[in-house]
Design a protein around this motif. Sequence first.
Motif, PDB file in Angstrom:
ATOM      1  N   UNK A 154       0.716  -1.254  -0.099  1.00 54.72           N
ATOM      2  CA  UNK A 154      -0.033  -0.074   0.050  1.00 54.72           C
ATOM      3  C   UNK A 154       0.897   1.058   0.157  1.00 54.72           C
ATOM      4  N   UNK A 155       1.873   1.313   0.857  1.00 50.24           N
ATOM      5  CA  UNK A 155       2.915   2.428   1.017  1.00 50.24           C
ATOM      6  C   UNK A 155       3.406   2.537  -0.574  1.00 50.24           C
ATOM      7  N   UNK A 156       4.025   1.634  -1.297  1.00 51.60           N
ATOM      8  CA  UNK A 156       4.577   1.761  -2.544  1.00 51.60           C
ATOM      9  C   UNK A 156       3.583   2.461  -3.488  1.00 51.60           C
ATOM     10  N   UNK A 157       2.082   2.105  -3.617  1.00 55.08           N
ATOM     11  CA  UNK A 157       1.207   2.241  -4.430  1.00 55.08           C
ATOM     12  C   UNK A 157       0.517   3.552  -4.315  1.00 55.08           C
ATOM     13  N   UNK A 158       0.484   3.966  -2.964  1.00 55.08           N
ATOM     14  CA  UNK A 158      -0.202   5.320  -2.697  1.00 55.08           C
ATOM     15  C   UNK A 158       0.276   6.585  -3.215  1.00 55.08           C
ATOM     16  N   UNK A 159      -0.484   7.500  -3.572  1.00 52.80           N
ATOM     17  CA  UNK A 159       0.072   8.662  -4.088  1.00 52.80           C
ATOM     18  C   UNK A 159       0.753   9.426  -2.935  1.00 52.80           C
ATOM     19  N   UNK A 160       1.377  10.317  -3.510  1.00 46.24           N
ATOM     20  CA  UNK A 160       2.449  10.983  -2.862  1.00 46.24           C
ATOM     21  C   UNK A 160       1.753  11.642  -1.468  1.00 46.24           C
ATOM     22  N   UNK A 161       0.596  12.329  -1.461  1.00 41.83           N
ATOM     23  CA  UNK A 161       0.018  12.831  -0.591  1.00 41.83           C
ATOM     24  C   UNK A 161      -0.669  11.808   0.500  1.00 41.83           C
ATOM     25  N   UNK A 162      -0.695  10.410   0.110  1.00 40.54           N
ATOM     26  CA  UNK A 162      -1.314   9.627   1.097  1.00 40.54           C
ATOM     27  C   UNK A 162      -0.346   8.684   1.699  1.00 40.54           C
ATOM     28  N   UNK A 163       0.896   8.767   1.463  1.00 35.13           N
ATOM     29  CA  UNK A 163       1.953   7.867   1.898  1.00 35.13           C
ATOM     30  C   UNK A 163       2.101   7.769   3.318  1.00 35.13           C
ATOM     31  N   UNK A 164       1.963   8.972   4.063  1.00 30.35           N
ATOM     32  CA  UNK A 164       2.240   8.951   5.645  1.00 30.35           C
ATOM     33  C   UNK A 164       1.535   7.645   6.424  1.00 30.35           C
ATOM     34  N   UNK A 165       0.238   7.617   6.378  1.00 27.39           N
ATOM     35  CA  UNK A 165      -0.362   6.533   7.115  1.00 27.39           C
ATOM     36  C   UNK A 165       0.211   5.173   6.729  1.00 27.39           C
ATOM     37  N   UNK A 166       0.137   4.644   5.573  1.00 28.06           N
ATOM     38  CA  UNK A 166       0.667   3.226   5.385  1.00 28.06           C
ATOM     39  C   UNK A 166       2.301   3.196   5.595  1.00 28.06           C
ATOM     40  N   UNK A 167       2.924   4.462   5.370  1.00 28.95           N
ATOM     41  CA  UNK A 167       4.547   4.167   5.421  1.00 28.95           C
ATOM     42  C   UNK A 167       4.568   4.163   6.889  1.00 28.95           C
ATOM     43  N   UNK A 168       4.058   4.656   7.782  1.00 29.46           N
ATOM     44  CA  UNK A 168       4.293   4.927   9.064  1.00 29.46           C
ATOM     45  C   UNK A 168       3.649   3.333   9.669  1.00 29.46           C
ATOM     46  N   UNK A 169       2.601   2.718   9.216  1.00 37.45           N
ATOM     47  CA  UNK A 169       2.268   1.400   9.723  1.00 37.45           C
ATOM     48  C   UNK A 169       3.271   0.425   9.084  1.00 37.45           C
ATOM     49  N   UNK A 170       3.779   0.728   8.079  1.00 35.49           N
ATOM     50  CA  UNK A 170       4.971  -0.356   7.557  1.00 35.49           C
ATOM     51  C   UNK A 170       6.024  -0.058   8.474  1.00 35.49           C
ATOM     52  N   UNK A 171       6.467   1.143   8.965  1.00 35.93           N
ATOM     53  CA  UNK A 171       7.388   1.252   9.957  1.00 35.93           C
ATOM     54  C   UNK A 171       7.307   0.622  11.340  1.00 35.93           C
ATOM     55  N   UNK A 172       6.093   0.808  11.698  1.00 38.72           N
ATOM     56  CA  UNK A 172       5.715   0.015  12.811  1.00 38.72           C
ATOM     57  C   UNK A 172       5.798  -1.439  13.093  1.00 38.72           C
ATOM     58  N   UNK A 173       5.300  -2.077  11.747  1.00 39.11           N
ATOM     59  CA  UNK A 173       5.228  -3.382  11.688  1.00 39.11           C
ATOM     60  C   UNK A 173       6.809  -3.830  11.628  1.00 39.11           C
ATOM     61  N   UNK A 174       7.519  -3.118  10.808  1.00 38.00           N
ATOM     62  CA  UNK A 174       8.807  -3.681  10.763  1.00 38.00           C
ATOM     63  C   UNK A 174       9.688  -3.525  11.996  1.00 38.00           C
ATOM     64  N   UNK A 175       9.207  -2.362  12.756  1.00 35.88           N
ATOM     65  CA  UNK A 175      10.104  -2.090  14.221  1.00 35.88           C
ATOM     66  C   UNK A 175       9.792  -3.271  14.997  1.00 35.88           C
ATOM     67  N   UNK A 176       8.275  -3.555  15.172  1.00 37.63           N
ATOM     68  CA  UNK A 176       7.954  -4.765  15.927  1.00 37.63           C
ATOM     69  C   UNK A 176       8.607  -6.056  15.656  1.00 37.63           C
ATOM     70  N   UNK A 177       8.863  -6.362  14.324  1.00 36.37           N
ATOM     71  CA  UNK A 177       9.449  -7.531  14.024  1.00 36.37           C
ATOM     72  C   UNK A 177      10.844  -7.533  13.988  1.00 36.37           C
ATOM     73  N   UNK A 178      11.509  -6.552  14.401  1.00 40.18           N
ATOM     74  CA  UNK A 178      13.032  -6.429  14.654  1.00 40.18           C
ATOM     75  C   UNK A 178      13.686  -5.934  13.378  1.00 40.18           C
ATOM     76  N   UNK A 179      13.005  -5.368  12.318  1.00 41.43           N
ATOM     77  CA  UNK A 179      13.430  -5.221  11.144  1.00 41.43           C
ATOM     78  C   UNK A 179      13.800  -3.415  11.294  1.00 41.43           C
ATOM     79  N   UNK A 180      14.678  -3.159  12.163  1.00 40.45           N
ATOM     80  CA  UNK A 180      14.910  -1.815  12.247  1.00 40.45           C
ATOM     81  C   UNK A 180      15.400  -0.827  11.291  1.00 40.45           C
ATOM     82  N   UNK A 181      16.089  -1.601  10.205  1.00 42.39           N
ATOM     83  CA  UNK A 181      16.584  -0.812   9.005  1.00 42.39           C
ATOM     84  C   UNK A 181      15.472  -0.518   8.101  1.00 42.39           C
TER      85      UNK A 181
END
Length: 342
Positions: free
Chosen positions: A263-290
């Motif tokens: 969803x982050x990759x496909x979202x229009x630029x003005x819509x990336x914030x929420x899916x990008x943050x949700x990806x970051x949170x999911x990645x962080x919780x899984x230990x994928x800090x990078x």
Amino acid sequence: MNSTERPRLAVRSPADLIAAVPYLLGFHPAESVVLVALRGRQIVFAARADLPPPGTAAAPAARYLAAVLRRQRAEAATIIGYGPAARVTAAVDAVRHELGGADITVLDALRVGDGRYWSYLCTDPGCCPPEGTPYDPTASQVTAAAVFAGQVALPDRAALTAQVAPVTGPTREAMRAATARARSRLGDLLRPVPAEELPSARAVTGPAGTAHRAALELSRRGERLTDDDAAWLGVLLTFVPARDDVWERTEGSDEHIDLWTDVFRRSEPELVAAPGCLLAFAAFRSGHGALAAVALERVLDQQPDYPMALLLDDLLRQAVPPSRLTDWPALNDKRTSRRRRR
């Protein structure tokens, strides 16, 4: 910073540790200084910083890395610098100084380059020759064990960044059209809602939850959202209460990471914030800090003041372990929801 709450790798030598680092970070480092931190005999995480540019002081990066180790309550660490001696030595010396002041034991300090490694602490030419010790990471049992466990080490950080890059070409054009349809659909949904009720977005939270559950089910089956479904979910998440409701249900599983990456990759630029943050949170919780870091970089480049991105970026910079967030965010707690929903 990457947690190492993943399959354990048995490290018995400097060559094994060097072979393990790309799997701890998620990519092969270059022009970097890496700290592999331990408690007791267990590696607990790895932290990385870029080598300072030539002519630039190494102390700021060294202080940052030492602070990360202190917050993680590390007892010892091995320092590994990647790059030419002229740049690595100053960085390693600065980190050694900062770790000494933090009462963290330096087990070894290495420089890696051109298929060889050198130790700054070992002066015995019998085990640490001046010309360096050759190593072959592909021959290491650590590499074999990591691959067998399904761990991946990308060629470099740029390859990791490419995993969250926006789609282009016909896919972008299709998503632009789908987003226009989603906005029209949202207008139809909100048209009967009284103006005074719009800030609470109650009319949006339910559809967002439905869209999220359907999207996760597709992700679990290894299927991809249609353009219209991806655009609809992205548009709904522009409403903070709807986003927070989805955030509360975001886990560190592969399904969640795959969904939000798409969803982050496909979202229009003005819509990336929420899916990008949700990806970051999911990645962080899984230990994928990078992965979390590169997702947040793109979000903050697009929306520098987005509160959720700033909050998550602070978590990464403060090196908060994912294990501390097992039950977070508790957005249904009235004491915290007012502070987070902004």
